[in-house]
Design a protein around this motif. Structure first.
Motif, PDB file in Angstrom:
ATOM      1  N   ASN A   1      -5.400   2.341   3.804  1.00  0.00           N
ATOM      2  CA  ASN A   1      -4.263   3.041   3.224  1.00  0.00           C
ATOM      3  C   ASN A   1      -4.460   4.544   3.268  1.00  0.00           C
ATOM      4  O   ASN A   1      -3.548   5.302   3.615  1.00  0.00           O
ATOM      5  CB  ASN A   1      -4.039   2.583   1.776  1.00  0.00           C
ATOM      6  CG  ASN A   1      -3.090   1.413   1.645  1.00  0.00           C
ATOM      7  OD1 ASN A   1      -1.872   1.592   1.614  1.00  0.00           O
ATOM      8  ND2 ASN A   1      -3.644   0.212   1.584  1.00  0.00           N
ATOM      9  N   LEU A   2      -5.658   4.982   2.937  1.00  0.00           N
ATOM     10  CA  LEU A   2      -5.944   6.416   2.945  1.00  0.00           C
ATOM     11  C   LEU A   2      -5.932   6.978   4.355  1.00  0.00           C
ATOM     12  O   LEU A   2      -5.403   8.073   4.595  1.00  0.00           O
ATOM     13  CB  LEU A   2      -7.294   6.668   2.278  1.00  0.00           C
ATOM     14  CG  LEU A   2      -7.323   6.461   0.758  1.00  0.00           C
ATOM     15  CD1 LEU A   2      -8.752   6.384   0.260  1.00  0.00           C
ATOM     16  CD2 LEU A   2      -6.561   7.572   0.044  1.00  0.00           C
ATOM     17  N   ALA A   3      -6.503   6.242   5.295  1.00  0.00           N
ATOM     18  CA  ALA A   3      -6.506   6.703   6.681  1.00  0.00           C
ATOM     19  C   ALA A   3      -5.088   6.793   7.232  1.00  0.00           C
ATOM     20  O   ALA A   3      -4.746   7.741   7.949  1.00  0.00           O
ATOM     21  CB  ALA A   3      -7.351   5.760   7.539  1.00  0.00           C
ATOM     22  N   PHE A   4      -4.256   5.829   6.875  1.00  0.00           N
ATOM     23  CA  PHE A   4      -2.856   5.851   7.307  1.00  0.00           C
ATOM     24  C   PHE A   4      -2.147   7.083   6.757  1.00  0.00           C
ATOM     25  O   PHE A   4      -1.432   7.788   7.481  1.00  0.00           O
ATOM     26  CB  PHE A   4      -2.147   4.576   6.848  1.00  0.00           C
ATOM     27  CG  PHE A   4      -0.690   4.527   7.192  1.00  0.00           C
ATOM     28  CD1 PHE A   4      -0.278   4.238   8.492  1.00  0.00           C
ATOM     29  CD2 PHE A   4       0.270   4.764   6.231  1.00  0.00           C
ATOM     30  CE1 PHE A   4       1.080   4.195   8.809  1.00  0.00           C
ATOM     31  CE2 PHE A   4       1.619   4.738   6.541  1.00  0.00           C
ATOM     32  CZ  PHE A   4       2.029   4.442   7.837  1.00  0.00           C
ATOM     33  N   ALA A   5      -2.358   7.350   5.461  1.00  0.00           N
ATOM     34  CA  ALA A   5      -1.733   8.528   4.847  1.00  0.00           C
ATOM     35  C   ALA A   5      -2.213   9.807   5.515  1.00  0.00           C
ATOM     36  O   ALA A   5      -1.421  10.722   5.783  1.00  0.00           O
ATOM     37  CB  ALA A   5      -2.029   8.563   3.351  1.00  0.00           C
ATOM     38  N   GLY A   6      -3.513   9.900   5.796  1.00  0.00           N
ATOM     39  CA  GLY A   6      -4.040  11.098   6.432  1.00  0.00           C
ATOM     40  C   GLY A   6      -3.503  11.313   7.833  1.00  0.00           C
ATOM     41  O   GLY A   6      -3.209  12.449   8.233  1.00  0.00           O
ATOM     42  N   ARG A   7      -3.351  10.226   8.592  1.00  0.00           N
ATOM     43  CA  ARG A   7      -2.826  10.366   9.960  1.00  0.00           C
ATOM     44  C   ARG A   7      -1.382  10.823   9.966  1.00  0.00           C
ATOM     45  O   ARG A   7      -0.938  11.516  10.895  1.00  0.00           O
ATOM     46  CB  ARG A   7      -2.979   9.037  10.712  1.00  0.00           C
ATOM     47  CG  ARG A   7      -4.410   8.765  11.163  1.00  0.00           C
ATOM     48  CD  ARG A   7      -4.471   7.653  12.196  1.00  0.00           C
ATOM     49  NE  ARG A   7      -4.081   6.373  11.612  1.00  0.00           N
ATOM     50  CZ  ARG A   7      -4.930   5.503  11.079  1.00  0.00           C
ATOM     51  NH1 ARG A   7      -6.228   5.773  11.048  1.00  0.00           N
ATOM     52  NH2 ARG A   7      -4.515   4.358  10.590  1.00  0.00           N
ATOM     53  N   LEU A   8      -0.621  10.469   8.915  1.00  0.00           N
ATOM     54  CA  LEU A   8       0.755  10.949   8.823  1.00  0.00           C
ATOM     55  C   LEU A   8       0.804  12.476   8.757  1.00  0.00           C
ATOM     56  O   LEU A   8       1.810  13.083   9.151  1.00  0.00           O
ATOM     57  CB  LEU A   8       1.446  10.363   7.584  1.00  0.00           C
ATOM     58  CG  LEU A   8       1.780   8.874   7.626  1.00  0.00           C
ATOM     59  CD1 LEU A   8       2.381   8.433   6.292  1.00  0.00           C
ATOM     60  CD2 LEU A   8       2.753   8.561   8.759  1.00  0.00           C
ATOM     61  N   TYR A   9      -0.255  13.083   8.248  1.00  0.00           N
ATOM     62  CA  TYR A   9      -0.327  14.540   8.143  1.00  0.00           C
ATOM     63  C   TYR A   9      -1.086  15.151   9.310  1.00  0.00           C
ATOM     64  O   TYR A   9      -1.421  16.342   9.280  1.00  0.00           O
ATOM     65  CB  TYR A   9      -0.981  14.942   6.816  1.00  0.00           C
ATOM     66  CG  TYR A   9      -0.091  14.705   5.622  1.00  0.00           C
ATOM     67  CD1 TYR A   9       0.831  15.669   5.215  1.00  0.00           C
ATOM     68  CD2 TYR A   9      -0.150  13.516   4.902  1.00  0.00           C
ATOM     69  CE1 TYR A   9       1.648  15.456   4.121  1.00  0.00           C
ATOM     70  CE2 TYR A   9       0.668  13.293   3.810  1.00  0.00           C
ATOM     71  CZ  TYR A   9       1.570  14.272   3.425  1.00  0.00           C
ATOM     72  OH  TYR A   9       2.385  14.045   2.341  1.00  0.00           O
ATOM     73  N   GLY A  10      -1.381  14.360  10.342  1.00  0.00           N
ATOM     74  CA  GLY A  10      -1.992  14.892  11.557  1.00  0.00           C
ATOM     75  C   GLY A  10      -3.453  15.240  11.439  1.00  0.00           C
ATOM     76  O   GLY A  10      -3.957  16.082  12.200  1.00  0.00           O
ATOM     77  N   MET A  11      -4.191  14.597  10.545  1.00  0.00           N
ATOM     78  CA  MET A  11      -5.601  14.909  10.380  1.00  0.00           C
ATOM     79  C   MET A  11      -6.414  14.382  11.560  1.00  0.00           C
ATOM     80  O   MET A  11      -6.136  13.309  12.109  1.00  0.00           O
ATOM     81  CB  MET A  11      -6.134  14.301   9.076  1.00  0.00           C
ATOM     82  CG  MET A  11      -5.486  14.846   7.814  1.00  0.00           C
ATOM     83  SD  MET A  11      -6.314  14.240   6.320  1.00  0.00           S
ATOM     84  CE  MET A  11      -7.861  15.154   6.428  1.00  0.00           C
TER      85      MET A  11
END
Length: 322
Positions: free
Chosen positions: A119-129
């Protein structure tokens, strides 16, 4: 929410221009003359306020006051019909600006079939990390949420408190400078609530700016540097807890019960029932000394400080909001 014109406008504890400007402090978030309508319904009505960099800013209001609408505009998910909202001088709808904002909505926004880390990785990828930075931030967010040992467990098996903590972690995984929290402790157990408080205090110590919307007065009293009270889409009051209780509170309450007859040489109490009396005053100690000097036998005496709840009810009324 309600239509324009029904708001109870009351004096603010300090001049509005001073409170909105933060008295010269560096502004992180500036809301200027914002209005939002849905047909004939006015959700936000010419509202202006500013949030200082690094402060925890409370947002209080009854159901339908316009808090959630304002939060959606602050995060750039909705656009005002009039006015502007800027973060560090740039509009919140700009992509680069939105990447600096994190939000934990009231409705938990998690994927039950994914693990906590996923879940955290998905959220971070949405912000282009990037992958390397994302791994470090996932570890950090799990640690802040107290879920490091459950990183590989599916969220659908988490308790309500664990999901709330992970909801907050998803809001901070991309290292935002501004975090918006909408009822972040709704329905959680005392242990999870306290852990969330400690996490927010940690974020603040690291310079993160927090906007905290809640119905729990004790949470605002504990966490918030300044508090805005809104109703019917309008700003009713803004200031620190001390400023608000000083300007809008009913004063200290002195509750005293006498043994035997009520002393005849005391000032008239605000309310009285038999040998029990309550006094309201801005300064309790002279009256306490006066009570003591009567020589009357006192069964009990306590002093209640002005409360944020009292201010809130004085400004927004006591009628139910369903």
């Amino acid at each position: 929410m309600s239509t324009m014109g029904l708001a109870k406008v009351v004096p603010l504890p300090l001049p509005l221009e001073t409170l909105q400007s933060g008295a010269g402090a560096h502004h992180e978030l500036a809301v200027e003359h914002v209005a939002r309508r849905f047909g004939r319904l006015v959700a936000v009505n010419d509202l202006s306020l500013s949030v200082r960099r690094g402060e925890t800013f409370g947002l209080l209001g009854p159901n339908g006051a316009g808090k959630s609408t304002l939060m959606k505009m602050m995060v750039g998910a909705d656009a005002p019909d009039a006015g502007s909202i800027n973060l560090g001088g740039r509009g919140v709808t700009e992509l680069d600006t939105r990447r600096r904002i994190g939000i934990a909505p009231q409705e938990i926004a998690l994927h039950g079939r994914l693990t906590a880390a996923e879940n955290l990785a998905f959220a971070g990828r949405l912000y282009g990390m990037t992958r390397k930075r994302l791994r470090a931030r996932v570890d950090f967010a799990l640690e802040v949420a107290g879920l490091g040992a459950r990183r590989n467990d599916r969220v659908q098996g988490f308790s309500g408190g664990m999901q709330r903590r992970l909801n907050l972690a998803c809001a901070i995984v991309h290292e935002p400078s501004l975090v918006l929290l909408d009822e972040p402790t709704a329905g959680v157990d005392p242990q999870s609530r306290n852990h969330i408080f400690e996490a927010l205090e940690r974020l603040k110590s690291e310079g993160v700016t927090i906007v905290y919307s809640t119905h729990y007065m004790e949470e605002a009293e504990r966490l918030c540097d300044r508090i805005a009270i809104i109703d019917h889409g309008r700003l009713l009051a803004l200031g620190s807890l001390r400023e608000l209780t000083s300007a809008h509170g009913a004063g200290f309450a002195i509750n005293v019960e006498f043994e035997g007859a009520f002393p005849a040489n005391l000032p008239r109490p605000t309310t009285r029932t038999g040998s029990r009396a309550q006094y309201r005053t801005a300064d309790p100690w002279p009256l306490v000394n006066e009570i003591a000097r009567t020589g009357a036998s006192i069964a009990s005496l306590n002093i209640e400080r002005p409360s944020l709840e009292g201010v809130f009810l004085a400004l927004t009324g006591r009628s139910l909001r369903d």
